[in-house]
Design an enzyme around this catalytic site. Structure first.
Site, PDB file in Angstrom:
ATOM      1  N   ASP A  36       0.883  -1.158   0.000  1.00  0.00           N
ATOM      2  CA  ASP A  36       0.000   0.000   0.000  1.00  0.00           C
ATOM      3  C   ASP A  36       0.928   1.217   0.000  1.00  0.00           C
ATOM      4  O   ASP A  36       1.866   1.279   0.784  1.00  0.00           O
ATOM      5  CB  ASP A  36      -0.824  -0.016   1.292  1.00  0.00           C
ATOM      6  CG  ASP A  36      -2.207   0.534   1.098  1.00  0.00           C
ATOM      7  OD1 ASP A  36      -2.313   1.579   0.436  1.00  0.00           O
ATOM      8  OD2 ASP A  36      -3.168  -0.052   1.619  1.00  0.00           O
ATOM      9  N   HIS A  51     -10.986  -2.365   3.911  1.00  0.00           N
ATOM     10  CA  HIS A  51     -10.787  -1.965   5.313  1.00  0.00           C
ATOM     11  C   HIS A  51     -11.468  -0.644   5.671  1.00  0.00           C
ATOM     12  O   HIS A  51     -11.371  -0.202   6.812  1.00  0.00           O
ATOM     13  CB  HIS A  51      -9.293  -1.860   5.581  1.00  0.00           C
ATOM     14  CG  HIS A  51      -8.650  -0.771   4.770  1.00  0.00           C
ATOM     15  ND1 HIS A  51      -8.554  -0.824   3.392  1.00  0.00           N
ATOM     16  CD2 HIS A  51      -8.135   0.413   5.130  1.00  0.00           C
ATOM     17  CE1 HIS A  51      -7.993   0.281   2.950  1.00  0.00           C
ATOM     18  NE2 HIS A  51      -7.722   1.059   3.981  1.00  0.00           N
ATOM     19  N   ASP A  52     -12.109   0.010   4.697  1.00  0.00           N
ATOM     20  CA  ASP A  52     -12.775   1.289   4.978  1.00  0.00           C
ATOM     21  C   ASP A  52     -14.289   1.177   5.004  1.00  0.00           C
ATOM     22  O   ASP A  52     -14.971   2.128   5.386  1.00  0.00           O
ATOM     23  CB  ASP A  52     -12.411   2.325   3.893  1.00  0.00           C
ATOM     24  CG  ASP A  52     -10.957   2.733   3.947  1.00  0.00           C
ATOM     25  OD1 ASP A  52     -10.381   2.759   5.052  1.00  0.00           O
ATOM     26  OD2 ASP A  52     -10.378   3.027   2.875  1.00  0.00           O
ATOM     27  N   ASP A  59      -2.987   4.732  -2.514  1.00  0.00           N
ATOM     28  CA  ASP A  59      -3.988   5.354  -1.643  1.00  0.00           C
ATOM     29  C   ASP A  59      -4.478   6.671  -2.259  1.00  0.00           C
ATOM     30  O   ASP A  59      -3.675   7.452  -2.774  1.00  0.00           O
ATOM     31  CB  ASP A  59      -3.281   5.622  -0.303  1.00  0.00           C
ATOM     32  CG  ASP A  59      -4.218   5.937   0.832  1.00  0.00           C
ATOM     33  OD1 ASP A  59      -4.962   5.044   1.248  1.00  0.00           O
ATOM     34  OD2 ASP A  59      -4.199   7.087   1.317  1.00  0.00           O
ATOM     35  N   GLU A 106      -6.735   3.658  -5.687  1.00  0.00           N
ATOM     36  CA  GLU A 106      -7.977   3.958  -4.960  1.00  0.00           C
ATOM     37  C   GLU A 106      -8.450   5.325  -5.449  1.00  0.00           C
ATOM     38  O   GLU A 106      -7.773   6.330  -5.248  1.00  0.00           O
ATOM     39  CB  GLU A 106      -7.709   4.007  -3.454  1.00  0.00           C
ATOM     40  CG  GLU A 106      -8.974   4.274  -2.657  1.00  0.00           C
ATOM     41  CD  GLU A 106      -8.705   4.706  -1.222  1.00  0.00           C
ATOM     42  OE1 GLU A 106      -9.498   4.349  -0.344  1.00  0.00           O
ATOM     43  OE2 GLU A 106      -7.714   5.422  -0.979  1.00  0.00           O
TER      44      GLU A 106
HETATM   45  C1  GLC Z   1      -7.538   5.756   2.122  1.00  0.00           C
HETATM   46  C2  GLC Z   1      -7.369   4.538   2.976  1.00  0.00           C
HETATM   47  C3  GLC Z   1      -7.882   4.847   4.346  1.00  0.00           C
HETATM   48  C4  GLC Z   1      -7.063   5.983   4.899  1.00  0.00           C
HETATM   49  C5  GLC Z   1      -7.104   7.194   3.982  1.00  0.00           C
HETATM   50  C6  GLC Z   1      -6.039   8.188   4.348  1.00  0.00           C
HETATM   51  O1  GLC Z   1      -8.879   6.059   1.901  1.00  0.00           O
HETATM   52  O2  GLC Z   1      -7.986   3.427   2.405  1.00  0.00           O
HETATM   53  O3  GLC Z   1      -7.843   3.738   5.196  1.00  0.00           O
HETATM   54  O4  GLC Z   1      -7.549   6.341   6.174  1.00  0.00           O
HETATM   55  O5  GLC Z   1      -6.865   6.848   2.655  1.00  0.00           O
HETATM   56  O6  GLC Z   1      -4.778   7.691   4.049  1.00  0.00           O
END
Ligand code: GLC
Length: 543
Positions: A99, A330-331, A202, A264
């Protein structure tokens, strides 16, 4: 038979390392824990692992606040542990992607510490500093942090504000600084040189911000009180310049074999925007290899809605580009809870959907045993979002509870004794829902996942073929054809709790179904059991 490259084949298995397996016995999962479970992951048929962040971090956002991009946090082990994991995974044909958080670092990162020392610091412009409005004390603009409050933090030392689109411990990096970009690319090289096969990027669409720092417009929304979600985020993300950086990232990756980038891409909260995710794929070979379209996560459990959601995603894939699909991470609330309500028939249907679509499936740890969201008490919350917005927002801990390995204490996740115990409580349903039990039961959902993954591997139509949604039917049924090699396969999924009858274009036999044995039926009409999901092989004319 054509063999798909690892990241097109999949599935790719996302591990949230804190919660996977705790070999060290301190209540937090670690790299050695992942290594010990490699046979399990290989047995599942995954071709890759996406590891949520394991870098040194103050853990304000549980690793998404990185204070050193080139090392491993001692909580998870060491760089040596990481290399061992990488080697052992490779021997099993499993690639690892890290990640990578490019939008921001931790405020403890030496770059930020340096940047903060003064307006003339050589690294001042590695982050985003602005003077205040109204004599210096007013926020530079109306941007809000995704985790609450303003996105600007006033810094007493230098009298300016720095930007943080997440917590104030996560200052945003300035992607308009070439020096910063160069340094960050070196951090990526570090992992690529070690043998990592790519990155999950991310919030990749956040990298570049409006050059003039204009205000975001507001939008009307009935939502819980998070002002961030009341803005249309056209100024603090999705800037044209980001695509240039993506091309450069791709060029870096192309210097290494078999690498993959998956981005993402976050649209405004609750908005379906497959076009945005699609843009990150560039022309098909100069953008990201994969991008997440989160529309299915915002789609209710309805066949017609799912169909239009998937279709519009495919339409946005450029020629030469490749889709991917995700139902849990995980979100988000786990799909088993969000869509399945804990009903394993729905979980099986979702598994079939995910694993027989065109493009790479991503699985989130525990999805394969139908793990559901945890229910946490206020004092058990750890996620900064959950803590801040209690009781309006459940936060994200619910989908991060420890993996349920067996029915021993702590679900076999950790030997940590009370009162310490695992970092998040184990879901009490672990006694009935766990890997060891599912292994023993050939009719378990785990075996269902394995069988589907096996089918996906062995049928070209599934891993590389075309897809076509078939017009037909009762609206509650989703029906699509996958075509490849000399095979025509049909996915037929009954989203309703009633039997449904559909006509098939040709006679068919069952490859796998929740409602009938392999080999049956032979006929053009198919009556599906409630929530039945099946994959059928169309037989040549004349059968
Ligand atoms: C992304 C991640 C999340 C994190 C955010 C800030 O959305 O998936 O878990 O809190 O970015 O890095």
């Amino acid at each position: 038979m054509a063999k798909a490259v690892w990241w097109k084949q999949g599935p790719i298995y996302q591990i949230y390392p804190r919660s996977f397996f705790d070999a060290g016995g301190d209540g937090v999962g670690d790299l050695e824990g992942v290594r010990r479970k490699l046979d399990y992951i290989a047995g599942l048929g995954a071709t890759g692992i996406w590891l949520s962040p394991v870098y040194p971090s103050p853990m304000v956002d549980f690793g998404y606040d990185i204070s050193n991009y080139r090392d491993i946090d001692p909580l998870f082990g060491s760089l040596e542990d990481f290399k061992r994991l990488l080697g052992d995974a490779e021997r099993r044909g499993i690639r690892i992607i890290m990640d990578m958080v490019l939008n921001h670092s931790s405020d403890r990162h030496p770059w930020f510490v340096e940047s903060r020392t003064g307006r003339d610091s050589p690294k001042r412009d590695w982050y985003i500093w602005r003077g205040g409005r109204k004599g210096g004390r007013g926020y530079p603009n109306n941007w809000m942090g995704a985790f609450g409050g303003r996105a600007w933090k006033h810094d007493g030392e230098t009298g300016e504000y720095y930007l943080h689109l997440f917590t104030e411990a996560q200052p945003d990096l300035n992607w308009r600084s070439n020096a910063m970009k160069k340094a960050m690319f070196e951090e990526l090289r570090f992992w690529l040189d070690l043998g990592v096969k790519g990155f999950r990027l991310d919030v990749i669409n956040y990298l570049v911000k409006d050059a003039q720092f204009r205000n975001n417009p507001y939008r009307l929304r009935l939502t819980f009180p998070r002002r961030h979600d009341l803005q249309t985020h056209i100024m603090d993300r999705n800037q044209e310049e980001t695509f240039g950086i993506v091309r450069e990232l791709r060029a870096l990756m192309d210097q290494y074999d078999e690498t993959m980038l998956v981005g993402e891409v976050y649209p405004d909260e609750g908005v379906h925007d497959p076009a945005l995710a699609g843009r990150f794929l560039g022309g098909g070979d100069d953008g990201l290899h994969l991008a997440f379209d989160f529309s299915p996560i915002y789609t209710p459990f309805k066949a017609d809605r799912m169909e239009s959601c998937l279709k519009s995603w495919y339409e946005k894939i450029p020629p030469g580009g490749w889709p991917c699909h995700v139902l849990s991470n995980h979100d988000q609330s786990r799909a088993a809870t969000r869509l399945g309500g804990g009903d394993d028939r729905i979980n099986r249907l979702l598994a079939l959907l995910l694993l027989t679509q065109r493009g790479t499936p991503f699985l989130y740890y525990g999805e394969e045993i139908g793990m559901v969201d945890g229910r946490l008490k206020r004092r058990e919350l750890r996620d900064p979002v959950g803590v801040k917005y209690y009781p309006f927002h459940p936060g994200r801990d619910r989908s991060r509870t420890p993996m349920q390995w067996d029915d021993s204490p702590n679900a076999g996740f950790s030997a940590a004794a009370p009162p310490a115990g695992p970092w998040l409580p184990v879901n009490p349903d672990y006694r009935e829902r766990n890997v060891a039990g599912a292994e023993r039961d050939p009719s378990s959902i785990l075996h269902w996942y394995r069988d589907l993954i096996q089918l996906r591997k062995t049928h070209e139509a599934l891993h590389s073929g075309e897809i076509e949604f078939l017009p037909h039917h009762p609206r509650e049924v989703l029906m699509y054809e996958r075509r490849g090699g000399d095979e025509r396969l049909l996915g037929v999924l009954n989203f309703s709790r009633r039997p449904q009858t559909v006509s098939l274009p040709l006679s068919a036999e069952t490859l796998i179904s929740t409602g009938r044995a392999k080999g049956s039926p032979w006929g053009k009409e198919l009556t599906l059991a409630p929530l039945e999901a099946g994959l059928f092989r169309l037989l040549p004319e004349g059968f």
